[in-house]
Write an enzyme that holds these catalytic residues in place. Sequence first.
Site, PDB file in Angstrom:
ATOM      1  CE1 TYR A 103      12.607 -71.625  20.983  1.00 14.73           C
ATOM      2  CE2 TYR A 103      14.838 -70.966  21.545  1.00 14.73           C
ATOM      3  CZ  TYR A 103      13.956 -71.888  21.035  1.00 14.73           C
ATOM      4  OH  TYR A 103      14.429 -73.093  20.599  1.00 14.73           O
ATOM      5  CD  GLU A 191      11.714 -75.115  21.588  1.00 16.52           C
ATOM      6  OE1 GLU A 191      12.410 -75.020  20.563  1.00 16.52           O
ATOM      7  OE2 GLU A 191      10.503 -75.424  21.560  1.00 16.52           O
TER       8      GLU A 191
END
Length: 394
Positions: A103, A191
């Site tokens: 992530y 993101e």
Amino acid sequence: MKLLEYQAKELFGKYGIPAQKGVVVDSANGAAQKISAANLKFPVVVKAQVQIGGRGKAGGVRFADTPDEAAKLCGEMLGMNIRGLVTKQLLVVEKKDITREWYLSIMLDRYSKSPLLIFSPVGGMDIEETARTNADKIVKVPIDPLRGVEDYIITYAFDKTGADKQYRDQLKAMVEKLYRMFFDYYTMLVEINPLAIDDQGSLIALDGKVEVDDNALSLLPDITAFRGSLQEDPQVIEARNVNFLFIPVEEEGTIGVMSNGSGMLMSCIDLISQKKMSVHAALDLGGGATAERIAEAVRIMLSRPKIDTVFICIFGGITRCDEVAKGACLAMQKAEAAGKHLILRMEGTNKEAAAKIVASSGLPITVAEGIPNSVEAIYRLNQQKLSSSGKQGA
Ligand code: ADP
Ligand code: MG
């Protein structure tokens, strides 16, 4: 403005962040042809393009082994409702063989007043679960905007999370690119989840989320061009087309607040919230309040079925209050205003004449002095409503 995955990946491409291009499909008819023309290697992944995360868990990310299967999936997935958003486009990309899902994001952090890097070697669809049960695997590091992405930030991210250090240089290069993009595009969030490691040991962005600050859109023609395919709130669009700013506030709210200036809008919302009432939407009228503009703004407000009370708060030295009052009356005469109530607070030229116009109209409009009194009037109305529906004391 939140971009769709394929739009985010277009930006990634500009910055040299590895991401698959794939093909965008928007109709079941041409799907098979489009997929075959794209020369994709099978199996592929068919991904619903909606501005919301968690598509995988909601059935919005599916796999197909053959062109026929992919075309069939396109037919099934177009029109699919994913947590309230309708799927109008799909992204078809090759299925990657991946070994790990990480992530990575950069967001504007109001607390540290700087961009914040968030990284975890335990990413993918269960990142929320990681945050709950495995918090030490997620690291958050502010990036000093004057110094940029320095070495120690990356070192810290690897040390703190125990991520495999052989990918350090790749990750550093990627963070630098993402950070440049974060700045160039006035984003609030970029993101990549998952940031996957493929079977060749290369990092690749398998998903992309980008949120651009709406206030910068006039500087970003390539982002504005994406707008056509985004699902925007219908009242936000309607208002923008006539130069009003419509801001959805709380879904469960029943009050609409209109004012000429965002500072006063916020003050009104604050005072209403202090009384434990909830605002559904706010509308900034901008300058020049003619009767027609006021009526149009009330009409837009009342097209939200949840709203039963509209509060208009006008403070203007030269704003003609009689115009405002006429506009309010015009709007409240319309069929869609039946059963609704309007609270009017005006300060400016012809204030007395305005009050007379309202008084003689016989319409459900209350004129109030100042914001606190207006909020009091809204509160009383709200109490009446609750007692007539038998919910008082709730
Ligand atoms: P969302 O975050 O909305 O659920 P993602 O794009 O992150 O959607 O996809 C969900 C999951 O599907 C990923 O975590 C990954 O495991 C898998 N996935 C997505 N795209 C691919 C791809 N191109 N190849 C292989 N797996 C993929
Ligand atoms: Mg994702």
